[in-house]
Design an enzyme around this catalytic site. Structure first.
Site, mmCIF file in Angstrom:
data_model
loop_
_atom_site.group_PDB
_atom_site.id
_atom_site.type_symbol
_atom_site.label_atom_id
_atom_site.label_comp_id
_atom_site.label_asym_id
_atom_site.label_seq_id
_atom_site.Cartn_x
_atom_site.Cartn_y
_atom_site.Cartn_z
ATOM 1 N N GLY A 13 0.180 8.847 -3.616
ATOM 2 C CA GLY A 13 0.324 8.455 -2.282
ATOM 3 C C GLY A 13 2.093 8.400 -2.459
ATOM 4 N N CYS A 14 2.263 7.512 -1.086
ATOM 5 C CA CYS A 14 3.710 7.629 -0.980
ATOM 6 C C CYS A 14 4.787 6.956 0.542
ATOM 7 C CB CYS A 14 4.076 8.962 -0.210
ATOM 8 S SG CYS A 14 3.025 10.395 -1.073
ATOM 9 N N ALA A 15 5.218 6.914 0.624
ATOM 10 C CA ALA A 15 6.222 5.911 1.793
ATOM 11 C C ALA A 15 7.060 7.270 1.991
ATOM 12 C CB ALA A 15 6.732 5.318 0.923
ATOM 13 N N ARG A 42 5.737 2.170 -3.414
ATOM 14 C CA ARG A 42 4.837 2.169 -2.457
ATOM 15 C C ARG A 42 5.156 4.036 -3.398
ATOM 16 N NH1 ARG A 42 3.086 1.906 3.158
ATOM 17 N NH2 ARG A 42 1.998 3.804 2.849
ATOM 18 N N ASN A 210 2.610 11.499 3.905
ATOM 19 C CA ASN A 210 1.809 10.530 3.066
ATOM 20 C C ASN A 210 0.219 10.647 2.661
ATOM 21 O OD1 ASN A 210 1.274 6.634 3.651
ATOM 22 N ND2 ASN A 210 0.294 7.944 1.600
#
Lengths: 366, 499, 240
Positions: A13-15, A42, A210
């Protein structure tokens, strides 16, 4: 023992965040670092990175290779390989500052190169394809060396760590770019290999992403037919290759690429006017195996432009703000508000509908 | 003297039997009888094939068929089956003939493969409320784009088949099955928006109206093949082989070639319809290309050409050759595929499982960079929607079903199609038997079956966070093996559960 | 309309023919272009050169006259029409043919007339002036094959395994002595008057095309091969 990217598939998961100056105006990396730092939660400290366009005006016609080396042996081997294929115009260690939270650094070098004309001619490839093959070959075959940036007048800077720390580490305040993208990573299972951080780049295409795509292996097994080697087993890598393939090899424009990878539902296509229906049906059918499903929001950087795209169900958040000639895009609104408190326009793009930004005609991107 | 003891016993519950003689009327094998003097039902179980027609029709549920407990001395090597086959051959000097698919205890790889689902890192999708797409196109992809002078994309897609779901009814000829069975398949295909396949027996004039949902087959016997026929369907399939009998031709005895079948096959009534083992105009792969292009020429390049092969040892190399022959779609039939009649030894011991063949072919075509030059359709025992799902995840574009379709029509897998006395009106040409199968009812049951499978497919897709069939195709990371050797996993291109 | 084929690719040539409404099609300098006359029904072709594979495949009524030799799969799965070859013909000629006629002036290769079959008004005919290769009329299910044996010096004008698996139709061979070594599915007899009557109109047409004398040809000795009704496949199997 934990496996690193390439040995195992790691969902993350990410930003993401980006700035684009349509008038070609440049700014250094301070604001983008500030932007990504608002989305600290995040990321989990196992990967951060940036892509910056227009940063090497003095070498704008040379391919800028950024390379991680685990050892001097890897460096020697990789440099030998480079010299067999390229004329090295300049090379240097990439400047960094010591940082308490950035550890386990590899050696990080930058090379400005031109393909050797004789080798290029002998290969019967066009120049870009030649460069792509050499980069993929080096990454696939030279143990301990990893070319993580390979475009002209563009540079990727990434490391294991939180993105704001990575930005400070690479001293991004010293680079002036008309387009910035940035990524903070939340992998679910990794020792934090530097090469596994994002953006992922091939030539001037860089991708930050993301989400975790559910079509991964269908996409990977298809794209690998065309000479790509998905060594990292990450979604971002696969998406980068898909964009490169559809744009550079097939000749689709970015809006058409969005219609392929985030193709509208058949029921949506059915409702379009006849010509548009035919066009969308064609794109979806002709490149069926490159439909990407599952949640994603991506920023694709390319020479002179940027595309933001959500998956067709819009399973990830994304906000776009426009102020004068500058466009700000991020996973969360706070990340663009911190760069620009007031906008002329602020909106969330719909699923599957790309936001494509390019430099104004005559825009000075030097 | 008869050394063959009947395989089944007909158990009649006398307290329930009301002597209505329905069983007697229904049994084409003439198992049941009525003793006028004693006023009791009788039976000759040596004729029973265990098709359950009498059981199903009995109004008082007075009947059941059980396996006889009459036995040979136990022997793990010389089983009852092995012994009785010897008796049968010693008596007749004949080649053992069987019908329907291979019933032997070989591994079923579908049952050793598990499907993934989403948890946390990406979301599952609710198929009842969100769009879930199973529309499938079969055919070549162009691999390059062309634009007109205004820069608009030109539609350069080769001809393809469009299906609402990745399932088709596979080839069964009129002759091997009845008119009503064909009618049911055609109607169901139209309603479902999929295709059925004529098999090699030509196309009955009544069924030309289902053309859009029809695949017309060209086999070595070339029965019923003429220009109108070739242009009648959505695609043309060249039958090179069949999973139940790779390398073997076919033979519809003259006795089954009645007036109607004679018209459809375009051969005189009462003559044997023999399909040679090979196409005698194809002795090498370049000859296949010649036949493929002859069909394209005959249909002005408007129909996709399918080539159906049996899954044999060298299937991936053969498929590669087929993909390069100009064929638009390759159909691979596994060794469990059904048949109206095949030599038992061949049915049971020639060919390979479709799961392994599919995995090998899909990977080979990708290794050669030609996977999108051709679609892959597999059959040869797809028994339910999870088999279908696994096939697509391994790399198939769509599946063929036939045995499952016949079961939906009432087939009980008694495996005596070759007698032509099918009590369920499927594998027979006897008018009184054929009319037992109502095409409307049959079509409804087929529609029910395939619709239910499609719902299940959508449910599983939603669970793994995939809302389009394209993202399923070849997505092998969604599969894990269970109880398989490393070699088997390598061939299937999947990891073991837990990895 | 006249075309010059030379090295034009067959798809291009076929396209030109498809787009041409003329009934009369003349093609000069043919070098093996495939599928000429494939699935056509109302054209008259005159071809000069070497006709490629699949000549007249699925032919549905056109007349195709070739001045030169033909390659493989001539008249494959043909339904009606005439193919006339002023020369020799390759292998697998007339495979699965249901109707129409093929007249060959010279020899025909291996596996001619395999699985020819007749139906209603459709009756396939293959007349070969010279000799035939092995497997002539294999699986023959209907129609008529006549091998006139020019150049065979009165010997059996076809090679091995003639009529293997034959279960219908008729093969007529011109030779001085009763052919032997034929498979068990085949019965051999001398030509009857009835057979001769059946053959005559086709031989007359054949002679018209090639400028020969029908009476003279028909005055020779012929043997007729028909399927042996006692050697079907029905006894071959036993059931589970």
């Amino acid at each position: 023992m934990l496996l690193k990217e390439g040995q195992v598939r790691i969902p993350a998961g990410c930003a993401i965040s980006g700035i684009f100056h349509k008038d070609g105006k440049k700014e250094n990396g301070e604001r983008i670092i500030k932007s990504i730092s608002t989305m600290h939660d995040r990321s989990n400290g196992l990967g951060g990175g940036f892509a910056a366009y227009g940063i090497y005006p003095d070498f704008k016609n040379d391919y800028a290779f950024h390379i991680f080396y685990d050892s001097n042996r890897a460096k020697d081997e990789c440099e030998t390989y480079l010299k067999e294929n390229f004329d090295i115009i300049a090379m240097a260690k990439i400047p960094t500052r010591r940082h308490p939270r950035i550890t386990d650094e590899p050696m990080i070098f930058r090379y400005f190169v031109q393909p050797l004309q004789t080798v290029l001619a002998f290969s019967q490839l066009d120049e870009k394809e030649f460069v792509v093959r050499k980069v993929i070959h080096a990454n696939h075959n030279i143990k301990g060396a990893y070319i993580f940036s390979s475009g002209k007048n563009v540079g990727v800077f990434k490391a294991s760590g939180f993105p704001e720390d990575v930005g400070e580490y690479y001293m991004l305040e010293n680079y002036e770019a008309y387009s910035w993208t940035c990524h903070g990573r939340y992998p679910t299972n990794t020792p934090g290999w530097w090469g596994g951080a994002h953006p992922f780049a091939l030539l001037d295409t860089t991708v930050v992403h993301n989400g975790e795509i559910s079509s991964y292996d269908a996409n990977r097994r298809f794209i690998e037919m065309f000479g790509y080697s998905c060594d990292l087993l990450t979604d971002t890598e696969a998406i980068t290759y898909i964009v490169d393939y559809l744009n550079r090899r097939i000749g689709l424009n970015y809006s058409e690429i969005a219609n392929v990878i985030a193709a509208p539902f058949w029921s949506t296509i059915e409702k379009k006017p006849e010509e548009e229906k035919k066009r969308l049906t064609y794109l979806r059918n002709a490149f069926a195996s490159l439909l990407v499903t599952g949640p994603f929001s991506i920023l694709v950087g390319f020479e002179g432009g940027m595309m933001a795209l959500n998956d067709r169900l819009k399973l990830r958040s994304m906000v776009v703000g426009e102020k004068d000639e500058t466009v700000y895009i991020a996973s969360e609104e706070c990340a663009i508000r911190i760069m620009q408190p007031e906008f002329d326009k602020i909106y969330a793009p719909r699923g599957g509908e790309p936001v494509i930004l390019t430099l104004n005609k005559g825009g000075n991107a030097q | 003297m008869n050394m063959l003891y009947p395989q089944f016993e007909v158990i009649r519950n006398p307290s329930r039997c009301i002597n209505c003689r329905a069983c007697e009327r229904q049994c084409a094998n003439e198992v049941h009888g009525y003793d006028e003097n004693l006023k009791i039902m009788t039976c000759d179980e040596s004729k029973c094939v265990n098709c359950h027609r009498c059981v199903a029709i009995c109004p008082t549920r007075a009947l059941k068929i059980v396996k006889t407990d009459h036995t040979f001395k136990e022997n793990a090597n010389w089983t009852e089956k092995a012994i009785t086959e010897i008796y049968r051959q010693a008596e007749t000097g004949g080649v053992l003939l069987s019908s329907m698919g291979n019933p032997e205890q070989h591994p079923i790889y579908w049952d050793k493969i598990l499907i993934n689902a989403s948890q946390v890192t990406n979301p599952s999708i609710d198929p009842l409320r969100e769009p879930m797409e199973t529309k499938t196109f079969l055919g070549k992809k162009p691999g390059k784009i062309e634009r007109d002078e205004n820069g608009n994309l030109i539609d350069n897609l080769p001809p393809h088949i469009e299906l609402n779901m990745p399932v088709m009814f596979s080839a069964m000829s009129y002759g091997s099955i009845s008119y009503n069975a064909h009618a049911a398949l055609a109607k169901a295909a139209r309603e479902l928006g999929i295709c059925y396949n004529t098999g090699e027996g030509g196309l009955h004039k009544d069924f030309y109206e289902y053309g859009e949902n029809t695949i017309v087959q060209v086999a070595s016997g070339r029965f019923g093949v003429h220009t109108d026929y070739l242009n009648a369907g959505a695609a043309i399939e060249i039958k090179m082989g069949q999973g139940a009998k790779p390398g073997i031709g076919g033979h519809l005895p003259g006795i089954k070639v009645g007036a109607d079948i004679s018209k459809t096959r375009m051969i005189p009534e009462g003559t044997d319809a023999i399909s040679p083992a090979p196409h005698h105009d194809i002795y090498s792969i370049e000859d296949l290309r010649q036949l493929v292009y002859s069909l394209k020429e005959a249909t002005n390049y408007k129909k996709p050409i399918m080539v159906k092969i049996a899954a044999v040892h060298n299937v991936s190399a053969i498929a590669s050759g087929v993909a390069r022959s100009g064929a638009d779609i390759i159909c691979i039939d596994g060794y469990r595929g059904g048949t109206g009649a095949a030599p038992t030894r061949i049915r049971d011991s020639v060919g390979i499982p479709i799961e392994l063949a599919l995995a090998a072919v899909d990977q080979r075509l990708r290794d050669e960079g030609i996977r999108d030059k051709v679609s892959i359709v597999v059959g040869g025992s797809i028994r339910n929607s999870s088999d279908l799902m696994k096939a697509i995840l391994l790399g198939a574009d769509a599946c063929y079903i036939a045995t499952a379709a016949l079961l939906a029509l009432g087939c009980h897998l008694c495996r005596t199609c070759q007698t032509g006395k099918c009590n369920w009106g499927i594998a027979t040409q006897r008018e009184d038997l054929v009319k037992r199968l109502n095409p409307e009812v049959g079509a409804k049951r087929l529609v029910n079956l395939v619709t239910a499978w499609n719902h299940e497919l959508e449910e599983m897709m939603g669970g793994m966070g995939i809302n389009s069939i394209e993202a399923l195709r070849g997505n092998r990371l969604m599969l894990r093996g269970i109880g398989l050797t490393q070699k088997e996993l390598d061939i299937l291109g999947i990891k073991h559960a837990g990895e | 309309m006249e075309f010059t084929a030379n090295t034009t690719y067959y798809q291009e040539l076929q396209n030109q023919i498809r787009n041409c409404d003329d009934k009369e099609i003349i093609i000069k300098e043919l070098y093996g272009q495939r599928y000429i006359g494939c699935a056509t029904s109302d054209k008259n072709f005159k071809l000069y050169g070497t006709a490629g594979n699949g000549l007249g495949q699925y032919n549905n009524g056109s007349t195709i006259e070739v001045f030169g030799n033909c390659q493989e799969a001539v008249g494959d799965t043909m339904n009606s029409g005439d193919i006339i070859i002023h020369g020799n013909c390759g292998d697998a000629c007339g495979y699965g043919m249901r109707g129409g006629r093929i007249f060959i002036e010279g020899d025909v290769g291996y596996r001619a007339g395999i699985h020819m079959k007749a139906y209603m008004d459709k009756f396939p005919v293959l007349i070969v002036g010279g000799k035939a290769g092995s497997f002539l009329g294999e699986y023959l299910a209907g129609g008529l094959i006549a091998i006139l044996g020019n150049g065979a010096q009165g010997k059996m004008p076809c090679s091995y395994f003639c009529g293997t698996g034959m279960h219908g139709g008729k093969i007529i061979l011109r030779c001085d002595e009763k052919p032997d070594g034929l498979p068990e599915q085949v019965l051999v007899s001398e030509m009857t008057e009835q057979d001769r009557e059946e053959l005559t109109p086709h031989i007359e047409d054949y002679c018209k095309y090639f400028g020969l004398n029908a009476k003279e040809i028909l005055s020779n000795r012929f043997y007729v091969l028909t399927p042996n009704p006692n050697s079907g496949y029905n006894q071959l199997y036993t059931f589970e």
